[in-house]
Design a protein around this motif. Structure first.
Motif, PDB file in Angstrom:
ATOM      1  N   GLU A 136       0.852  -1.191   0.000  1.00 24.03           N
ATOM      2  CA  GLU A 136       0.000   0.000   0.000  1.00 24.03           C
ATOM      3  C   GLU A 136       0.883   1.235   0.000  1.00 24.03           C
ATOM      4  O   GLU A 136       2.038   1.183   0.405  1.00 24.03           O
ATOM      5  CB  GLU A 136      -0.993  -0.024   1.168  1.00 24.03           C
ATOM      6  CG  GLU A 136      -0.387  -0.087   2.557  1.00 24.03           C
ATOM      7  CD  GLU A 136      -0.169   1.275   3.178  1.00 24.03           C
ATOM      8  OE1 GLU A 136      -0.841   2.234   2.779  1.00 24.03           O
ATOM      9  OE2 GLU A 136       0.681   1.371   4.069  1.00 24.03           O
ATOM     10  N   GLY A 137       0.345   2.344  -0.455  1.00 23.98           N
ATOM     11  CA  GLY A 137       1.165   3.463  -0.872  1.00 23.98           C
ATOM     12  C   GLY A 137       1.632   4.430   0.193  1.00 23.98           C
ATOM     13  O   GLY A 137       1.898   5.586  -0.134  1.00 23.98           O
ATOM     14  N   SER A 138       1.758   4.007   1.439  1.00 25.83           N
ATOM     15  CA  SER A 138       2.316   4.907   2.444  1.00 25.83           C
ATOM     16  C   SER A 138       3.827   4.746   2.494  1.00 25.83           C
ATOM     17  O   SER A 138       4.393   3.842   1.873  1.00 25.83           O
ATOM     18  CB  SER A 138       1.727   4.615   3.824  1.00 25.83           C
ATOM     19  OG  SER A 138       2.317   3.451   4.384  1.00 25.83           O
ATOM     20  N   ARG A 139       4.487   5.617   3.250  1.00 22.62           N
ATOM     21  CA  ARG A 139       5.937   5.522   3.376  1.00 22.62           C
ATOM     22  C   ARG A 139       6.348   4.561   4.482  1.00 22.62           C
ATOM     23  O   ARG A 139       7.519   4.478   4.830  1.00 22.62           O
ATOM     24  CB  ARG A 139       6.518   6.915   3.625  1.00 22.62           C
ATOM     25  CG  ARG A 139       6.639   7.712   2.327  1.00 22.62           C
ATOM     26  CD  ARG A 139       7.252   9.080   2.571  1.00 22.62           C
ATOM     27  NE  ARG A 139       6.270  10.130   2.587  1.00 22.62           N
ATOM     28  CZ  ARG A 139       6.361  11.272   1.906  1.00 22.62           C
ATOM     29  NH1 ARG A 139       7.399  11.503   1.136  1.00 22.62           N
ATOM     30  NH2 ARG A 139       5.421  12.181   1.988  1.00 22.62           N
ATOM     31  N   GLN A 140       5.391   3.812   5.029  1.00 19.00           N
ATOM     32  CA  GLN A 140       5.711   2.805   6.037  1.00 19.00           C
ATOM     33  C   GLN A 140       6.432   1.609   5.420  1.00 19.00           C
ATOM     34  O   GLN A 140       6.966   0.767   6.122  1.00 19.00           O
ATOM     35  CB  GLN A 140       4.417   2.307   6.703  1.00 19.00           C
ATOM     36  CG  GLN A 140       3.681   3.372   7.491  1.00 19.00           C
ATOM     37  CD  GLN A 140       4.172   3.469   8.925  1.00 19.00           C
ATOM     38  OE1 GLN A 140       5.327   3.183   9.233  1.00 19.00           O
ATOM     39  NE2 GLN A 140       3.292   3.882   9.807  1.00 19.00           N
ATOM     40  N   VAL A 141       6.459   1.517   4.087  1.00 17.95           N
ATOM     41  CA  VAL A 141       7.079   0.419   3.345  1.00 17.95           C
ATOM     42  C   VAL A 141       6.459  -0.908   3.767  1.00 17.95           C
ATOM     43  O   VAL A 141       7.057  -1.710   4.473  1.00 17.95           O
ATOM     44  CB  VAL A 141       8.611   0.386   3.512  1.00 17.95           C
ATOM     45  CG1 VAL A 141       9.222  -0.631   2.553  1.00 17.95           C
ATOM     46  CG2 VAL A 141       9.213   1.753   3.263  1.00 17.95           C
ATOM     47  N   THR A 142       5.246  -1.138   3.321  1.00 24.38           N
ATOM     48  CA  THR A 142       4.557  -2.394   3.588  1.00 24.38           C
ATOM     49  C   THR A 142       4.735  -3.334   2.401  1.00 24.38           C
ATOM     50  O   THR A 142       5.007  -2.898   1.286  1.00 24.38           O
ATOM     51  CB  THR A 142       3.057  -2.159   3.822  1.00 24.38           C
ATOM     52  OG1 THR A 142       2.483  -1.593   2.630  1.00 24.38           O
ATOM     53  CG2 THR A 142       2.825  -1.216   4.985  1.00 24.38           C
ATOM     54  N   TYR A 143       4.569  -4.610   2.668  1.00 27.79           N
ATOM     55  CA  TYR A 143       4.691  -5.600   1.605  1.00 27.79           C
ATOM     56  C   TYR A 143       3.962  -6.865   2.035  1.00 27.79           C
ATOM     57  O   TYR A 143       3.923  -7.213   3.218  1.00 27.79           O
ATOM     58  CB  TYR A 143       6.161  -5.912   1.290  1.00 27.79           C
ATOM     59  CG  TYR A 143       7.021  -6.189   2.504  1.00 27.79           C
ATOM     60  CD1 TYR A 143       7.261  -7.489   2.926  1.00 27.79           C
ATOM     61  CD2 TYR A 143       7.590  -5.151   3.238  1.00 27.79           C
ATOM     62  CE1 TYR A 143       8.050  -7.754   4.041  1.00 27.79           C
ATOM     63  CE2 TYR A 143       8.375  -5.391   4.351  1.00 27.79           C
ATOM     64  CZ  TYR A 143       8.600  -6.703   4.752  1.00 27.79           C
ATOM     65  OH  TYR A 143       9.370  -6.954   5.860  1.00 27.79           O
ATOM     66  N   GLY A 144       3.334  -7.539   1.064  1.00 25.16           N
ATOM     67  CA  GLY A 144       2.585  -8.731   1.402  1.00 25.16           C
ATOM     68  C   GLY A 144       2.462  -9.672   0.229  1.00 25.16           C
ATOM     69  O   GLY A 144       2.732  -9.312  -0.927  1.00 25.16           O
ATOM     70  N   GLN A 145       2.059 -10.889   0.516  1.00 26.58           N
ATOM     71  CA  GLN A 145       1.775 -11.874  -0.505  1.00 26.58           C
ATOM     72  C   GLN A 145       0.864 -12.947   0.076  1.00 26.58           C
ATOM     73  O   GLN A 145       0.733 -13.091   1.292  1.00 26.58           O
ATOM     74  CB  GLN A 145       3.055 -12.529  -1.053  1.00 26.58           C
ATOM     75  CG  GLN A 145       3.824 -13.417  -0.065  1.00 26.58           C
ATOM     76  CD  GLN A 145       4.564 -14.560  -0.770  1.00 26.58           C
ATOM     77  OE1 GLN A 145       3.955 -15.382  -1.439  1.00 26.58           O
ATOM     78  NE2 GLN A 145       5.891 -14.589  -0.594  1.00 26.58           N
TER      79      GLN A 145
END
Length: 468
Positions: free
Chosen positions: A283-292
């Motif tokens: 998702e497009g925040s600067r928290q740097v999220t990632y998933g799969q």
């Protein structure tokens, strides 16, 4: 050895016994000594042996293959390199396109190796979705990012905008404003890849010594507690553990990223989410999220962790309740029906961050040193490129791999940019991260007034620019 299974969901899922290979017990002479049996070290050994089978290669691993970031990451196999926009900025349009094509081919090159060597690591090339879903500013920032990609020479075959309707065909998230989709990303089971690579290179004749920490290294020699390795080339492939082998820590800082995994979710839950083709998402925040979505139908979701004063490694990755709940909050914002789902695994790892956030592949021919690192959390794919490039440099080749702007051939380690001393590192990193967290909290609150939203975003923009 049972404790190695608790490193991550990925290591826990392995069917194989986690028995350590023998340690180094006596002095040896080799052509290439690699420090670290993670992705970088194993890919380097693989491409060297495939091209020059006569080379004597030894790998010293402090624990076991997969103990570091290679067995702990989020499983994104990306066809790009951190900061590639800045790295490619000085190239001509034709050169830039050649470099972009080289990067985008990384997942396909890995797949070619998997097929050739019979490695099963749940490889699925479903692309990646960068979604704007939690507040409208995300849509504006993602559209600006897409425009910048097109200015760099990429096109709709590389990155394209998804309307909310088109996004819903791949990923259904709450309150979607749209997304960017790129086909140049695959998802994998990371531990299966690193363990499979270790078996392959051992079969090619590479000696892997586990439970053998490298205590010291210098030109032509690496020393462990029991013995030393005399060699023509030293390849310190340690990434987030660079601080343990001075002076590498001046150029790569260890930062942490933290992940959680849910229990396997029923088909009804995935019908509401999507991700049926193995897509990665963020998702497009600067928290740097990632998933799969894993092959056994779990949601794996991660977000930026932290930095410890003095560049100290984090050894304990038993996540606190607050660390787990932050990640639950973030994926719960995207998928409200998962807010109370059971989390079965939580873990994290140390990764390497280069000064100015520029990955590097360096060869010092005078000292017999070759290294690749500073991947900034995007190393699953970048390590393959790094291993191919280091093999080419060691073998004295001049080709498309060695001609890239991130390659420093015949350069000393001291030529790489260094991080400032403490407390500047700690103060700067934490100021930047706090500005990102503050921005996210303000923008995620629909009641925040416009002036406050603009101020929070402006501060985060300034701090992000300062990072580079």
């Amino acid at each position: 050895m049972q404790a190695w299974r608790t490193i991550s969901l990925w290591m826990d899922q392995l069917d194989e016994p986690l028995d350590a290979r023998p340690s180094l017990a006596q002095d040896i002479d080799v052509d290439v000594c690699i420090i670290g049996a993670g992705y970088t070290g194993l890919w380097t050994a693989y491409y060297l042996k495939r091209q020059a089978p006569h080379l004597r290669i030894a790998i010293l691993e402090a624990n076991t293959a997969g103990f570091g970031a290679s067995g702990r990451n989020g499983g994104w196999l990306m066809g790009n390199l951190l900061g590639e926009d800045r790295l490619l900025a000085t190239l001509s349009p034709l050169q830039r396109r050649d470099s972009i094509d080289l990067l985008h081919d990384i997942p396909d090159e890995v797949q070619r190796v998997l097929q050739r060597e019979g490695i099963d690591c749940d490889y699925r090339k479903g692309g990646v979705i960068y979604c704007a879903a939690r507040y409208p500013e995300q849509e504006r920032s993602l559209r600006a990012y897409l425009d910048d990609l097109y200015r760099q020479g990429m096109n709709e075959d590389d990155y394209r905008w998804l309307t909310p309707e088109a996004l819903a065909g791949q990923l259904r998230v709450s309150n979607a404003y749209g997304a960017i989709f790129s086909p140049h990303v695959a998802t994998i089971q990371p531990a299966k890849l690193v363990r499979g690579l270790a078996r392959v290179v051992a079969g090619l004749g590479v000696a892997i010594y586990e439970n053998t920490p490298a205590l010291d290294w210098q030109s032509g020699e690496v020393r462990s507690a029991q013995a030393k390795v005399r060699c023509q080339w030293v390849v310190p492939a340690v990434e987030g553990y660079a601080a343990s082998l001075p002076p590498l820590g001046r150029h790569q800082l260890p930062v942490q990223s933290l992940l959680v995994a849910t229990e396997p979710l029923p088909d009804s839950a995935w019908e509401q989410i999507g991700l049926s083709q193995g897509q990665a998402f963020s998702e497009g925040s600067r928290q740097v999220t990632y998933g799969q979505r894993t092959l056994d139908n779990r949601l794996v979701f991660g977000a930026r962790g932290g930095y410890r004063f003095g560049g100290r490694l984090r050894e304990d990755f038993n996540l606190t309740d607050a660390e787990i709940e932050l990640r639950r909050y973030l994926f719960g914002e995207l998928f409200p029906h998962l807010k109370h789902v059971r989390i079965t695994h939580s873990w994290g790892g140390n990764l390497g961050m280069a000064r100015r956030f520029r990955p590097h592949m360096l060869c010092d021919r005078q000292r017999g040193l070759a290294l690749s690192g500073g991947y900034g959390g995007e190393g699953v794919g970048a390590t393959n490129l790094g291993g191919r490039t280091l093999a080419a440099l060691i073998l004295g080749q001049q080709n498309v791999l060695t001609a890239q702007p991130w390659v420093h051939d015949n350069r000393a380690l001291s030529s790489l940019a260094s991080w400032p001393p403490e407390p500047c590192r700690w103060l700067g990193y934490n100021a930047i991260i706090r500005s990102f967290v503050h921005e996210d909290r303000v923008l995620a609150d629909p009641a925040s007034p416009a002036w406050r939203r603009n101020l929070a975003s402006g501060l985060a923009d300034f701090m992000e620019g300062f990072m580079h």
